[in-house]
Design an enzyme around this catalytic site. Structure first.
Site, PDB file in Angstrom:
ATOM      1  N   LYS A   1      -4.851   4.395 -14.659  1.00  0.00           N
ATOM      2  CA  LYS A   1      -3.690   4.825 -13.876  1.00  0.00           C
ATOM      3  C   LYS A   1      -2.641   5.367 -14.825  1.00  0.00           C
ATOM      4  O   LYS A   1      -2.537   4.903 -15.967  1.00  0.00           O
ATOM      5  CB  LYS A   1      -3.090   3.645 -13.101  1.00  0.00           C
ATOM      6  CG  LYS A   1      -2.299   4.060 -11.893  1.00  0.00           C
ATOM      7  CD  LYS A   1      -3.246   4.443 -10.786  1.00  0.00           C
ATOM      8  CE  LYS A   1      -2.597   4.538  -9.450  1.00  0.00           C
ATOM      9  NZ  LYS A   1      -3.640   4.417  -8.410  1.00  0.00           N
TER      10      LYS A   1
HETATM   11  N1  GLU Z   1      -4.654   7.487  -6.604  1.00  0.00           N
HETATM   12  C1  GLU Z   1      -5.800   7.252  -5.782  1.00  0.00           C
HETATM   13  C2  GLU Z   1      -6.140   5.770  -5.741  1.00  0.00           C
HETATM   14  O1  GLU Z   1      -5.307   4.925  -5.962  1.00  0.00           O
HETATM   15  C3  GLU Z   1      -6.983   8.155  -6.126  1.00  0.00           C
HETATM   16  C4  GLU Z   1      -7.477   8.072  -7.535  1.00  0.00           C
HETATM   17  C5  GLU Z   1      -8.495   9.161  -7.870  1.00  0.00           C
HETATM   18  O2  GLU Z   1      -8.865   9.946  -7.006  1.00  0.00           O
HETATM   19  O3  GLU Z   1      -8.906   9.209  -9.032  1.00  0.00           O
HETATM   20  O4  GLU Z   1      -7.242   5.404  -5.400  1.00  0.00           O
END
Ligand code: GLU
Length: 417
Positions: A106
């Protein structure tokens, strides 16, 4: 203790429960309870006024045992390293539960994007991604959208990294616009997956989504899409909120109209008048069959869990229910489909986007949606079977599957050197 240390604490408590079921080796538990790699960056941006503002950002890779790390980038005024670490850990379990070949990551920048012009947002994005370029790469760590970021931000990221590499590199980021190597169905994917798991959970509970009353907290990409699709499936959306506040009408709200006419307005969806105005807190406690928290973490806590009226909670957001709330909800008989299962649709279609980019071969929307549905239904079935065999709840069952897949991969790979 800050609110965000709490979120990391929450993620660690969840891991500890799964570790106990799995009788996980203490050393492995220790490895999984902290990120593998974390970077803090501070960087200046020249604002339109000529003034220089310094921003702080992060990129955290929680675990790469099952593949390159994957996870969104959040632009929000409250982010910090602990929250970003918790979100990265949840990404690891989410990818493992969906059984896609990624670890979790993240990224985030502490910023209120409402205070920035489009040009300032572009400069912030390009500089932030340059600062974390030592970590990202199409074979190592692939960012995507999250709260406060969208397809345009992903386009700037793709362009910046491509300029620095000297060639166009679409596979380095997902959630891009279609014309730059984005995937059909990616924008709707998280909300669509939320509704698929809601349908499966309704079957488990022996209730019908047709005519069910639904409340959605959050009207960003996930909440708005889930509300639209669940309405198409025959449910009645009776309550919705955005960052400003919520609206409630027991006879139903016109989701499409709210989306096309009210979302993005200064006063938000509260400008719609044929509904009672409620706060975000009140919204969660109103009568409904299905509650979809699709905003931020720690919304259902020991303070309000006993006031929840829904029979079914489907977590569109990451971490909306705290472990204390989970215990209260379980005593009350509320069935919770956990975030790492319910909202995995986004990263599943991100995976499809990445595969399409690496192969330069693009799929039709139907194919994307069918494959997404299959993965969501299979994942739900596996979690439900584990819930029954271990006589536990859906969150613990999902964690048991996710943590076990990561632990098995780690043991198979062995410890280098
Ligand atoms: N931000 C999204 C999540 O929390 C998607 C992450 C992604 O597609 O890599 O799952």
């Amino acid at each position: 203790m800050s609110q965000h240390t709490d979120v990391l604490e929450m993620a660690r408590r969840q891991l500890a429960v799964a570790a106990e079921y799995l009788e996980l080796d203490a050393g492995l538990h220790e490895v999984l309870s902290r990120p593998q790699r974390a970077l803090i960056v501070r960087f200046p941006v020249v604002l339109d006024s000529g003034e220089v503002q310094v921003f702080e950002g992060y990129r955290v890779q929680h675990n790469s045992a099952r593949g390159p790390t994957k996870g969104g980038i959040r632009f929000h005024p409250d982010v910090d390293l602990d929250e970003t670490s918790a979100l990265a850990m949840w990404m690891t379990w989410k990818c493992a539960v969906a059984n896609i070949p990624y670890g979790g990551a993240k990224g985030s920048v502490r910023v209120d994007t409402k205070q920035l012009s489009k040009r300032e947002l572009e400069k912030l994005t390009r500089r932030y991604i340059t600062e974390i370029n030592v970590m990202v790469g199409e074979r190592s760590d692939i960012p995507a959208p999250d709260i406060g970021t969208n397809a345009q931000v992903m386009a700037w990221i793709m362009d910046t990294l491509s300029m620095q590499a000297g060639y166009t590199m679409p596979g380095v980021v997902t959630g891009k616009p279609i014309e730059l190597g984005g995937s059909e169905g990616r924008v709707e994917a998280t909300g669509r997956g939320v509704v698929v798991t809601a349908q499966e959970a309704a079957k488990t509970l022996g209730i019908s989504l047709t005519g069910a009353k639904v409340i959605v907290q959050g009207f960003g990409n996930v909440g708005a899409t889930a509300a639209k699709i669940i309405e198409e499936e025959g449910a009645t959306v009776v309550g919705i909120s955005d960052a400003i506040g919520g609206i409630y009408n027991p006879n139903g709200l016109p989701v499409r109209e709210l989306f096309t006419r009210y979302a993005g307005r200064e006063g938000g969806i509260r400008e719609y008048k044929d509904a009672e105005q409620v706060t975000n807190e009140q919204l969660l406690e109103l009568p409904c069959d299905v509650l979809i928290p699709a905003a931020i973490a720690a919304q259902i806590t020991s303070e309000n869990a006993d006031k929840i009226k829904a029979k079914l909670i489907v977590e569109g957001a990451n971490g909306p229910c705290t472990p204390d709330a989970d215990n209260i909800l379980s005593d009350k008989g509320v069935f919770v489909v956990p975030d790492i299962l319910a909202n995995a649709g986004g990263v599943v279609v991100s995976y499809f986007e990445w595969v399409q980019d690496l192969q330069n071969f693009f799929w039709e929307e139907n194919e994307v949606n069918n494959r997404l549905e299959r993965i969501m239904r299979n994942s739900y079935a596996a979690v439900e079977a584990t819930m029954r065999s271990h006589k536990t709840d859906m969150r613990t069952a999902a964690l048991i599957i996710g943590v076990k897949r990561v632990a098995d991969a780690t043991i198979r790979r062995g410890i280098f050197p």
